[in-house]
Structure formats: structure tokens, C-alpha cells
Design a protein around this motif. Structure first.
Motif, PDB file in Angstrom:
ATOM      1  N   ALA A  13      79.746  17.530 182.939  1.00  0.00           N
ATOM      2  CA  ALA A  13      80.955  17.662 182.135  1.00  0.00           C
ATOM      3  C   ALA A  13      80.610  17.832 180.664  1.00  0.00           C
ATOM      4  O   ALA A  13      79.552  17.396 180.197  1.00  0.00           O
ATOM      5  N   ILE A  14      81.512  18.459 179.953  1.00  0.00           N
ATOM      6  CA  ILE A  14      81.454  18.576 178.501  1.00  0.00           C
ATOM      7  C   ILE A  14      82.056  17.294 177.948  1.00  0.00           C
ATOM      8  O   ILE A  14      83.134  16.873 178.376  1.00  0.00           O
ATOM      9  N   HIS A  15      81.394  16.676 176.980  1.00  0.00           N
ATOM     10  CA  HIS A  15      81.922  15.500 176.289  1.00  0.00           C
ATOM     11  C   HIS A  15      82.138  15.910 174.837  1.00  0.00           C
ATOM     12  O   HIS A  15      81.177  16.201 174.123  1.00  0.00           O
ATOM     13  N   VAL A  16      83.398  15.926 174.413  1.00  0.00           N
ATOM     14  CA  VAL A  16      83.740  16.363 173.064  1.00  0.00           C
ATOM     15  C   VAL A  16      83.368  15.262 172.071  1.00  0.00           C
ATOM     16  O   VAL A  16      83.807  14.114 172.200  1.00  0.00           O
ATOM     17  N   THR A  17      82.534  15.625 171.090  1.00  0.00           N
ATOM     18  CA  THR A  17      82.093  14.652 170.084  1.00  0.00           C
ATOM     19  C   THR A  17      82.851  14.804 168.768  1.00  0.00           C
ATOM     20  O   THR A  17      82.937  13.860 168.005  1.00  0.00           O
ATOM     21  N   SER A  18      83.404  15.998 168.512  1.00  0.00           N
ATOM     22  CA  SER A  18      84.242  16.177 167.320  1.00  0.00           C
ATOM     23  C   SER A  18      85.059  17.449 167.462  1.00  0.00           C
ATOM     24  O   SER A  18      84.684  18.368 168.191  1.00  0.00           O
ATOM     25  N   ILE A  19      86.177  17.459 166.784  1.00  0.00           N
ATOM     26  CA  ILE A  19      87.001  18.651 166.688  1.00  0.00           C
ATOM     27  C   ILE A  19      87.614  18.648 165.300  1.00  0.00           C
ATOM     28  O   ILE A  19      88.072  17.610 164.824  1.00  0.00           O
ATOM     29  N   ARG A  20      87.540  19.809 164.650  1.00  0.00           N
ATOM     30  CA  ARG A  20      88.153  19.912 163.327  1.00  0.00           C
ATOM     31  C   ARG A  20      88.658  21.327 163.110  1.00  0.00           C
ATOM     32  O   ARG A  20      88.115  22.281 163.652  1.00  0.00           O
ATOM     33  N   GLU A  21      89.710  21.408 162.324  1.00  0.00           N
ATOM     34  CA  GLU A  21      90.264  22.713 162.018  1.00  0.00           C
ATOM     35  C   GLU A  21      89.458  23.340 160.892  1.00  0.00           C
ATOM     36  O   GLU A  21      89.106  22.667 159.917  1.00  0.00           O
ATOM     37  N   ILE A  22      89.145  24.616 161.054  1.00  0.00           N
ATOM     38  CA  ILE A  22      88.438  25.371 160.027  1.00  0.00           C
ATOM     39  C   ILE A  22      89.235  26.640 159.759  1.00  0.00           C
ATOM     40  O   ILE A  22      90.103  27.009 160.552  1.00  0.00           O
ATOM     41  N   GLY A  23      88.952  27.310 158.680  1.00  0.00           N
ATOM     42  CA  GLY A  23      89.599  28.579 158.401  1.00  0.00           C
ATOM     43  C   GLY A  23      88.837  29.720 159.054  1.00  0.00           C
ATOM     44  O   GLY A  23      87.690  29.559 159.473  1.00  0.00           O
ATOM     45  N   PHE A  24      89.455  30.883 159.097  1.00  0.00           N
ATOM     46  CA  PHE A  24      88.760  32.053 159.628  1.00  0.00           C
ATOM     47  C   PHE A  24      87.494  32.337 158.835  1.00  0.00           C
ATOM     48  O   PHE A  24      86.512  32.816 159.385  1.00  0.00           O
ATOM     49  N   ASP A  25      87.512  31.998 157.543  1.00  0.00           N
ATOM     50  CA  ASP A  25      86.316  32.216 156.723  1.00  0.00           C
ATOM     51  C   ASP A  25      85.180  31.274 157.097  1.00  0.00           C
ATOM     52  O   ASP A  25      84.031  31.486 156.716  1.00  0.00           O
ATOM     53  N   GLY A  26      85.474  30.237 157.873  1.00  0.00           N
ATOM     54  CA  GLY A  26      84.442  29.322 158.351  1.00  0.00           C
ATOM     55  C   GLY A  26      83.682  29.845 159.556  1.00  0.00           C
ATOM     56  O   GLY A  26      82.688  29.260 159.974  1.00  0.00           O
TER      57      GLY A  26
END
Length: 91
Positions: free
Chosen positions: A40-53
Motif C-alpha cells: 500500500a501507499i502510505h501518504v506522508t504529506s500533502i500540500r497545495e502548490i501552484g502550477f509554477d511549482g
């Protein structure tokens, strides 16, 4: 989390540890566990970034040749928010 067929083996081998997703809102959560193959995939972080990211280096880290290749598969539905999902694969 779902992955394109060509990305599944590199994810399970630990070569890919992040994914860029374009959603209306997050579809995964930190600490979440999402089946893939025998593990399984274990999510360690999620954050919003811009398209420029979305840089060429980030595209390569995500398993793509470049930004355009990544963008062709990153959009899911009518979303317009860009999320960087970091994860680890565990069996």
C-alpha cells in the motif's frame, strides 16, 4: 490512489515517492493507506502548490519525462487545485 500502469512498478520499488494531482479538493489524507499491488501507499504529506511549482525536476521525481507529460495525466475531473502528495510504499 490510482497510478498509471507504467508508474506502478517504480512506485512499488520505491523509485517514485511523490505524485502531483490536480483535484477540486484533496482525495487522500496524511496517514492514509491506499492499496497498490501486494502492499500500500502510505501518504506522508500533502500540500497545495501552484502550477509554477511543477518543475521538470518534480516531474522526473513523479515518474515523468517532463512537465507536459505529467500534466497530461495529473488532472482528475474538473479540479484546478494542484497538490503534491508525498508517500512511501510498504508491503
Amino acid at each position: 490512489m490510482m497510478f498509471a500502469k507504467q508508474l506502478r512498478a517504480p512506485v512499488m520499488q520505491g523509485e517514485i515517492t511523490c505524485s502531483v494531482r490536480i483535484w477540486q479538493s484533496p482525495r487522500v489524507k496524511v496517514g492514509g493507506r491506499y492499496r497498490l499491488g501486494p502492499g500500500a501507499i502510505h501518504v506522508t504529506s500533502i500540500r497545495e502548490i501552484g502550477f509554477d511549482g511543477i518543475t521538470p525536476e518534480l516531474a522526473r521525481r513523479s515518474g515523468f519525462q517532463g512537465v507536459i507529460d505529467l500534466l497530461k495525466v495529473a488532472k482528475h475531473g474538473a479540479g484546478h487545485h494542484v497538490y503534491l502528495v508525498e508517500f512511501e510504499y510498504r508491503e
